[in-house]
Structure formats: C-alpha cells, structure tokens
Design a protein around this motif. Structure first.
Motif, PDB file in Angstrom:
ATOM      1  N   GLU A 234      56.670  27.770 -27.523  1.00  0.00           N
ATOM      2  CA  GLU A 234      55.606  26.754 -27.478  1.00  0.00           C
ATOM      3  C   GLU A 234      55.859  25.627 -28.466  1.00  0.00           C
ATOM      4  OE1 GLU A 234      52.833  25.856 -25.605  1.00  0.00           O
ATOM      5  OE2 GLU A 234      53.798  27.330 -24.326  1.00  0.00           O
ATOM      6  N   SER A 235      56.423  25.958 -29.620  1.00  0.00           N
ATOM      7  CA  SER A 235      56.654  24.945 -30.651  1.00  0.00           C
ATOM      8  C   SER A 235      57.696  23.905 -30.238  1.00  0.00           C
ATOM      9  CB  SER A 235      57.084  25.609 -31.961  1.00  0.00           C
ATOM     10  OG  SER A 235      58.300  26.321 -31.760  1.00  0.00           O
ATOM     11  N   ALA A 236      58.484  24.189 -29.208  1.00  0.00           N
ATOM     12  CA  ALA A 236      59.518  23.245 -28.753  1.00  0.00           C
ATOM     13  C   ALA A 236      58.955  22.152 -27.850  1.00  0.00           C
ATOM     14  CB  ALA A 236      60.625  23.992 -28.019  1.00  0.00           C
ATOM     15  N   TRP A 237      57.789  22.390 -27.239  1.00  0.00           N
ATOM     16  CA  TRP A 237      57.210  21.435 -26.290  1.00  0.00           C
ATOM     17  C   TRP A 237      56.504  20.293 -27.012  1.00  0.00           C
ATOM     18  CZ3 TRP A 237      58.481  21.775 -21.348  1.00  0.00           C
ATOM     19  CH2 TRP A 237      58.867  23.013 -20.829  1.00  0.00           C
ATOM     20  N   PHE A 238      56.629  19.086 -26.471  1.00  0.00           N
ATOM     21  CA  PHE A 238      55.852  17.952 -26.982  1.00  0.00           C
ATOM     22  C   PHE A 238      55.497  17.037 -25.821  1.00  0.00           C
ATOM     23  CE2 PHE A 238      60.303  16.849 -27.332  1.00  0.00           C
ATOM     24  CZ  PHE A 238      60.380  15.537 -26.914  1.00  0.00           C
ATOM     25  N   LYS A 239      54.396  16.342 -25.972  1.00  0.00           N
ATOM     26  CA  LYS A 239      53.906  15.449 -24.920  1.00  0.00           C
ATOM     27  C   LYS A 239      54.796  14.218 -24.827  1.00  0.00           C
ATOM     28  CE  LYS A 239      49.501  14.063 -23.134  1.00  0.00           C
ATOM     29  NZ  LYS A 239      48.093  13.867 -23.443  1.00  0.00           N
ATOM     30  N   SER A 240      55.212  13.916 -23.627  1.00  0.00           N
ATOM     31  CA  SER A 240      56.060  12.753 -23.409  1.00  0.00           C
ATOM     32  C   SER A 240      55.295  11.471 -23.663  1.00  0.00           C
ATOM     33  CB  SER A 240      56.569  12.763 -21.964  1.00  0.00           C
ATOM     34  OG  SER A 240      57.194  11.543 -21.653  1.00  0.00           O
ATOM     35  N   SER A 241      55.994  10.475 -24.152  1.00  0.00           N
ATOM     36  CA  SER A 241      55.364   9.174 -24.363  1.00  0.00           C
ATOM     37  C   SER A 241      55.001   8.518 -23.035  1.00  0.00           C
ATOM     38  CB  SER A 241      56.291   8.260 -25.169  1.00  0.00           C
ATOM     39  OG  SER A 241      57.500   8.063 -24.459  1.00  0.00           O
ATOM     40  N   TYR A 242      55.517   9.047 -21.929  1.00  0.00           N
ATOM     41  CA  TYR A 242      55.201   8.515 -20.602  1.00  0.00           C
ATOM     42  C   TYR A 242      53.921   9.122 -20.038  1.00  0.00           C
ATOM     43  CZ  TYR A 242      59.837   6.526 -20.674  1.00  0.00           C
ATOM     44  OH  TYR A 242      60.939   5.798 -21.012  1.00  0.00           O
ATOM     45  N   SER A 243      53.296  10.050 -20.761  1.00  0.00           N
ATOM     46  CA  SER A 243      52.088  10.700 -20.271  1.00  0.00           C
ATOM     47  C   SER A 243      50.901   9.749 -20.313  1.00  0.00           C
ATOM     48  CB  SER A 243      51.761  11.932 -21.116  1.00  0.00           C
ATOM     49  OG  SER A 243      52.712  12.936 -20.893  1.00  0.00           O
ATOM     50  N   ASP A 244      49.986   9.985 -19.412  1.00  0.00           N
ATOM     51  CA  ASP A 244      48.721   9.242 -19.346  1.00  0.00           C
ATOM     52  C   ASP A 244      47.823   9.730 -20.481  1.00  0.00           C
ATOM     53  OD1 ASP A 244      46.163   8.332 -18.780  1.00  0.00           O
ATOM     54  OD2 ASP A 244      46.187   8.979 -16.692  1.00  0.00           O
ATOM     55  N   GLN A 245      47.390   8.851 -21.333  1.00  0.00           N
ATOM     56  CA  GLN A 245      46.562   9.244 -22.467  1.00  0.00           C
ATOM     57  C   GLN A 245      45.172   9.706 -22.045  1.00  0.00           C
ATOM     58  OE1 GLN A 245      47.966   9.661 -25.418  1.00  0.00           O
ATOM     59  NE2 GLN A 245      49.826   8.961 -24.425  1.00  0.00           N
ATOM     60  N   GLY A 246      44.774   9.414 -20.807  1.00  0.00           N
ATOM     61  CA  GLY A 246      43.469   9.846 -20.305  1.00  0.00           C
ATOM     62  C   GLY A 246      43.463  11.283 -19.822  1.00  0.00           C
ATOM     63  N   GLY A 247      44.620  11.945 -19.837  1.00  0.00           N
ATOM     64  CA  GLY A 247      44.682  13.341 -19.442  1.00  0.00           C
ATOM     65  C   GLY A 247      44.972  13.573 -17.979  1.00  0.00           C
ATOM     66  N   GLY A 248      45.143  12.520 -17.199  1.00  0.00           N
ATOM     67  CA  GLY A 248      45.379  12.690 -15.770  1.00  0.00           C
ATOM     68  C   GLY A 248      46.808  13.048 -15.429  1.00  0.00           C
ATOM     69  N   SER A 249      47.760  12.408 -16.061  1.00  0.00           N
ATOM     70  CA  SER A 249      49.175  12.653 -15.784  1.00  0.00           C
ATOM     71  C   SER A 249      49.859  13.023 -17.084  1.00  0.00           C
ATOM     72  CB  SER A 249      49.832  11.399 -15.190  1.00  0.00           C
ATOM     73  OG  SER A 249      49.204  11.024 -14.011  1.00  0.00           O
ATOM     74  N   CYS A 250      49.920  14.306 -17.352  1.00  0.00           N
ATOM     75  CA  CYS A 250      50.452  14.765 -18.630  1.00  0.00           C
ATOM     76  C   CYS A 250      51.735  15.542 -18.424  1.00  0.00           C
ATOM     77  CB  CYS A 250      49.443  15.639 -19.348  1.00  0.00           C
ATOM     78  SG  CYS A 250      47.899  14.788 -19.685  1.00  0.00           S
ATOM     79  N   VAL A 251      52.785  15.054 -19.029  1.00  0.00           N
ATOM     80  CA  VAL A 251      54.089  15.702 -18.938  1.00  0.00           C
ATOM     81  C   VAL A 251      54.525  16.071 -20.340  1.00  0.00           C
ATOM     82  CG1 VAL A 251      56.505  15.369 -18.313  1.00  0.00           C
ATOM     83  CG2 VAL A 251      54.710  14.390 -16.891  1.00  0.00           C
ATOM     84  N   GLU A 252      55.006  17.304 -20.478  1.00  0.00           N
ATOM     85  CA  GLU A 252      55.568  17.750 -21.742  1.00  0.00           C
ATOM     86  C   GLU A 252      57.049  18.017 -21.534  1.00  0.00           C
ATOM     87  OE1 GLU A 252      51.880  19.939 -23.964  1.00  0.00           O
ATOM     88  OE2 GLU A 252      53.125  21.162 -22.659  1.00  0.00           O
ATOM     89  N   ILE A 253      57.813  17.767 -22.572  1.00  0.00           N
ATOM     90  CA  ILE A 253      59.252  18.016 -22.502  1.00  0.00           C
ATOM     91  C   ILE A 253      59.687  18.822 -23.717  1.00  0.00           C
ATOM     92  CG2 ILE A 253      59.764  15.967 -21.121  1.00  0.00           C
ATOM     93  CD1 ILE A 253      60.661  14.553 -23.617  1.00  0.00           C
ATOM     94  N   ALA A 254      60.838  19.462 -23.582  1.00  0.00           N
ATOM     95  CA  ALA A 254      61.412  20.230 -24.694  1.00  0.00           C
ATOM     96  C   ALA A 254      62.924  20.145 -24.590  1.00  0.00           C
ATOM     97  CB  ALA A 254      60.960  21.687 -24.630  1.00  0.00           C
ATOM     98  N   ASN A 255      63.564  19.797 -25.683  1.00  0.00           N
ATOM     99  CA  ASN A 255      65.022  19.896 -25.752  1.00  0.00           C
ATOM    100  C   ASN A 255      65.339  21.361 -26.010  1.00  0.00           C
ATOM    101  OD1 ASN A 255      65.934  17.221 -25.424  1.00  0.00           O
ATOM    102  ND2 ASN A 255      65.205  16.750 -27.471  1.00  0.00           N
ATOM    103  N   LEU A 256      66.186  21.929 -25.174  1.00  0.00           N
ATOM    104  CA  LEU A 256      66.491  23.344 -25.325  1.00  0.00           C
ATOM    105  C   LEU A 256      67.522  23.520 -26.428  1.00  0.00           C
ATOM    106  CD1 LEU A 256      66.373  24.473 -21.613  1.00  0.00           C
ATOM    107  CD2 LEU A 256      64.572  24.409 -23.317  1.00  0.00           C
ATOM    108  N   ILE A 257      67.043  23.938 -27.555  1.00  0.00           N
ATOM    109  CA  ILE A 257      67.809  24.071 -28.790  1.00  0.00           C
ATOM    110  C   ILE A 257      68.581  25.386 -28.746  1.00  0.00           C
ATOM    111  CG2 ILE A 257      67.529  24.253 -31.303  1.00  0.00           C
ATOM    112  CD1 ILE A 257      64.977  22.588 -30.947  1.00  0.00           C
TER     113      ILE A 257
END
Length: 76
Positions: free
Chosen positions: A5-28
């Motif tokens: 879970e700690s690897a995931w972060f919200k993409s800067s391309y996500s909708d700040q209103g909560g409608g289109s939320c994408v999270e990404i993680a670099n697989l370390i």
C-alpha cells in the motif's frame, strides 16, 4: 500482483473532485513496471505496464485520444 500500500500514490492526472482517480506505483526495486489502479477500488484489479507503455498511455490521454478495442480497435 502484490504491491505494498505504501508504494501507491495518486497520479497528478487524477480528478481532484474524486470522479476519476488513478493511482500508480513504481514496482521497486527494479522500476521495470508501473502499476496502475482505480483508487476507488484499491482491492480491485491493477495493470502492470512497462514504463514506455505507461508513458505512451499518458501521452494519448493527455491529448484526449483513446483506443476502443471493443469497437474493432478504431483509434480515436
């Protein structure tokens, strides 16, 4: 795919209103794949893409282009 879970972060391309939320993680530690998931469904499926494919995806989305495989693969 088991990504901490700690690897995931919200993409800067996500909708700040909560409608289109994408999270990404670099697989370390290799950074050979980028994981992508819907933040509203954290236990749902995630995609694992090579960095080059993720960059191409972001480029197409940023230009408003989409690919519809369900419509015979027409590029729009």
């Amino acid at each position: 795919m088991n990504v901490p879970e700690s690897a995931w972060f919200k993409s800067s391309y996500s909708d700040q209103g909560g409608g289109s939320c994408v999270e990404i993680a670099n697989l370390i530690p290799t950074h050979t794949l980028v994981a992508v998931r819907d933040s509203k469904l954290p236990d749902g499926p995630a995609l694992a893409l090579p960095p080059e494919a993720f960059a191409a995806f972001v480029g197409h989305v940023g230009r408003g282009r989409r690919y519809r495989a369900d419509e015979g693969g027409d590029r729009q």
